[in-house]
Structures are given as C-alpha cells and as structure tokens.
Design a protein around this motif. Sequence first.
Motif, PDB file in Angstrom:
ATOM      1  N   SER A 298       0.779  -1.228   0.000  1.00  0.00           N
ATOM      2  CA  SER A 298       0.000   0.000   0.000  1.00  0.00           C
ATOM      3  C   SER A 298       0.810   1.276   0.000  1.00  0.00           C
ATOM      4  O   SER A 298       0.255   2.345   0.134  1.00  0.00           O
ATOM      5  CB  SER A 298      -0.905   0.013   1.236  1.00  0.00           C
TER       6      SER A 298
ATOM      7  N   ALA B  26       2.044   3.025  -2.299  1.00  0.00           N
ATOM      8  CA  ALA B  26       1.650   3.988  -3.319  1.00  0.00           C
ATOM      9  C   ALA B  26       0.390   4.740  -2.953  1.00  0.00           C
ATOM     10  O   ALA B  26       0.183   5.885  -3.370  1.00  0.00           O
ATOM     11  CB  ALA B  26       1.450   3.272  -4.657  1.00  0.00           C
TER      12      ALA B  26
ATOM     13  N   ARG C  82       5.215  -0.332  -9.990  1.00  0.00           N
ATOM     14  CA  ARG C  82       4.389   0.779  -9.487  1.00  0.00           C
ATOM     15  C   ARG C  82       5.310   1.982  -9.290  1.00  0.00           C
ATOM     16  O   ARG C  82       6.187   1.978  -8.424  1.00  0.00           O
ATOM     17  CB  ARG C  82       3.717   0.391  -8.173  1.00  0.00           C
ATOM     18  N   VAL C  83       5.101   2.991 -10.095  1.00  0.00           N
ATOM     19  CA  VAL C  83       5.982   4.158 -10.088  1.00  0.00           C
ATOM     20  C   VAL C  83       5.118   5.412 -10.145  1.00  0.00           C
ATOM     21  O   VAL C  83       4.342   5.595 -11.081  1.00  0.00           O
ATOM     22  CB  VAL C  83       6.960   4.136 -11.283  1.00  0.00           C
ATOM     23  N   ILE C  84       5.258   6.256  -9.142  1.00  0.00           N
ATOM     24  CA  ILE C  84       4.441   7.466  -9.045  1.00  0.00           C
ATOM     25  C   ILE C  84       5.364   8.677  -9.066  1.00  0.00           C
ATOM     26  O   ILE C  84       6.269   8.800  -8.229  1.00  0.00           O
ATOM     27  CB  ILE C  84       3.579   7.458  -7.773  1.00  0.00           C
TER      28      ILE C  84
ATOM     29  N   GLN D  25       8.632   1.485  -7.101  1.00  0.00           N
ATOM     30  CA  GLN D  25       8.545   0.263  -6.302  1.00  0.00           C
ATOM     31  C   GLN D  25       8.879  -0.960  -7.133  1.00  0.00           C
ATOM     32  O   GLN D  25       8.487  -1.087  -8.298  1.00  0.00           O
ATOM     33  CB  GLN D  25       7.132   0.135  -5.719  1.00  0.00           C
TER      34      GLN D  25
ATOM     35  N   GLY E 104       2.707  -6.394  -7.020  1.00  0.00           N
ATOM     36  CA  GLY E 104       2.524  -5.745  -5.731  1.00  0.00           C
ATOM     37  C   GLY E 104       1.937  -6.665  -4.685  1.00  0.00           C
ATOM     38  O   GLY E 104       1.816  -6.277  -3.526  1.00  0.00           O
TER      39      GLY E 104
ATOM     40  N   GLU F 155       0.708   3.170 -12.384  1.00  0.00           N
ATOM     41  CA  GLU F 155       0.248   2.331 -11.269  1.00  0.00           C
ATOM     42  C   GLU F 155      -0.902   1.443 -11.745  1.00  0.00           C
ATOM     43  O   GLU F 155      -2.064   1.784 -11.558  1.00  0.00           O
ATOM     44  CB  GLU F 155      -0.191   3.205 -10.099  1.00  0.00           C
ATOM     45  N   PRO F 156      -0.598   0.294 -12.402  1.00  0.00           N
ATOM     46  CA  PRO F 156       0.753  -0.229 -12.658  1.00  0.00           C
ATOM     47  C   PRO F 156       1.431   0.510 -13.804  1.00  0.00           C
ATOM     48  O   PRO F 156       0.772   1.128 -14.640  1.00  0.00           O
ATOM     49  CB  PRO F 156       0.483  -1.680 -13.033  1.00  0.00           C
ATOM     50  N   ALA F 157       2.751   0.444 -13.811  1.00  0.00           N
ATOM     51  CA  ALA F 157       3.511   1.039 -14.901  1.00  0.00           C
ATOM     52  C   ALA F 157       3.172   0.320 -16.207  1.00  0.00           C
ATOM     53  O   ALA F 157       2.961  -0.892 -16.219  1.00  0.00           O
ATOM     54  CB  ALA F 157       5.006   0.944 -14.617  1.00  0.00           C
TER      55      ALA F 157
ATOM     56  N   GLN G  56       7.485  -2.718 -18.738  1.00  0.00           N
ATOM     57  CA  GLN G  56       7.910  -2.025 -17.528  1.00  0.00           C
ATOM     58  C   GLN G  56       9.433  -2.002 -17.441  1.00  0.00           C
ATOM     59  O   GLN G  56      10.106  -2.943 -17.870  1.00  0.00           O
ATOM     60  CB  GLN G  56       7.316  -2.725 -16.302  1.00  0.00           C
TER      61      GLN G  56
END
Length: 281
Positions: free
Chosen positions: A6, A8, A84-86, A92, A100, A218-220, A224
């Motif tokens: 969690s 993200a 997961r990249v913000i 991540q 995840g 999110e998801p990338a 990826q």
Amino acid sequence: MKLAYSVAALALLATTAVAHTASAQTPPAQVGDWRTPDPQNVLVIETNKGRIIAELSPQAAPAHVARIRELTQAGFYDGLTFFRVIDSFMAQTGDPDNTGAGGSDKPDMTAEFTFRRGADTPLATPGKTGSNETGFVGVLPVTSQPAALAVMTADRKVATWGNFCPGVLGMARASNPDSANSQFFFMRQYYASLDKTYTAFGRALSGLDVIRAIKVGEPAPDPQDRMISVRLLADLPADKRPSVQVMDTRGPAFAALAAKRRAEMGASFSNCDVEIPVQIK
C-alpha cells in the motif's frame, strides 16, 4: 495471497512534493573527508535505464538490511520490474509476481520504523525541527529525539528514524506494519508522511536521475522498466567492481556543504536539501 502493498496509496494524501535540490558546487575537500563504504553494504543495481548504486544502513534497520543482502545474494531481484511508479513520489520493485501482491518464501519481518541512538552514534551536521534533532547517520538523513533525553531512558538512547528524502530506500508493506518481505522502493522526491510508518534502510549514492527516469504508472505500462541485475559490491569480480568513495557526513567538508545549503535555503532548509558528494570510478 498477500495483500497488495500500500505504499503507493499514500501518494493520494500529498498536497505538495518537495524537490531535491543539489548544491551547485562542492567545497574543496581533503582526503580525510572521504570514506570507502563497506562493500557488503553497497548495492549495485543495473537497470535498463542505467546503474543505481546504493548504500545500506544497518544501524537504522539491521533485519531489513540482512534480508536485502540475503535475497540479493540469491539472485532473487534479477529481472524484476518497477511495477508501481508514481511521479513526485517513489518507484517500487522487488515482487517476483511484478504485481505488488507477491513476496519471497522468507517470513515477513517486524517493522524497523525507528531505531535507538546512543552517545556512540552522534548525528552528523545536526540541526533542529521543532524540539527534535535532524542530521545524518552515514548517508541516511534522520530525525531524532533530543540527545539530552537519553539520561531519562533505561538504555540511555533516544528514538531515531529515517527521513524519506530523494534516493532513500524504503521497504514496502501491506496494511500490517509487520508485513514487509521483499518489496522495496526508491524515493523520487521527499515524502514526509512515510517517516516512522515505513522502514528506511539505505539511500542511493548515485543514480537518482535513473530512479526519476523509470517509467511512471500504477501499474507502470508495459514494457515495464526493470532491474537487470542486483549485486552486492563485495560480490562483483574485482575487474568489474566500481571504486566508490563517499564524502563523510561527519567531516568538516560536508559540514561546510550543509552550512552553505542552509544559508541558501533559509527557513525552508531540511536535511533533504543536501546532496552527498560521491566519487565513482
């Protein structure tokens, strides 16, 4: 099946993201101002976007550092994606399922959100945030209870925690604080909400530009970006092992650098605003 991690979700709580600002110039330094990090505590991460070199912080999170070392030496992280990249937050990775929800076959770990700091671990370049003290333990930016409180504690130590500045390594987890396993993330920007709620266990020495270049989503989106290989510096063949020198945060050259940044930033200054010089050959 493990719950989706969690970290993200906290991005939705942000109202601002504080950019990491490097000092334009590094003051002259003497040989004694530099140190050679323990190669057992240095990760060399080759990604499709470039190389990241990070130093682990066993003083802050010994169990998490031991887990990262163990999985790295087993080749667990090779080929895993940044799923997961913000932007203005984190990147991540570390899930064998790349979703995840996965982890290793090792047991989940007890959180190391804080650690105990005694007189033998003074803060480098100390400052203040309210009544608390800020500074560095190695390359990790930290906040600590005032050292003067140690006389009132049974172990003569005070609580200290990592600050999630750009480049800091944190361990991902589910809603249970004690659910970290294999997933981790690199901070792309400062995110104070993670302090004392996630385990900080190291910081990138080089490659922040690589971390910020990783594909966002999110998801990338596919394909990826991924970690091609993850190795401890100590485990690389001698002819392929980079030479790493880090400016010692306890030394006068770094103190001068921090003082310069403090003067430039004024009241908004934090330990996130100081870039630690590194020499890699």
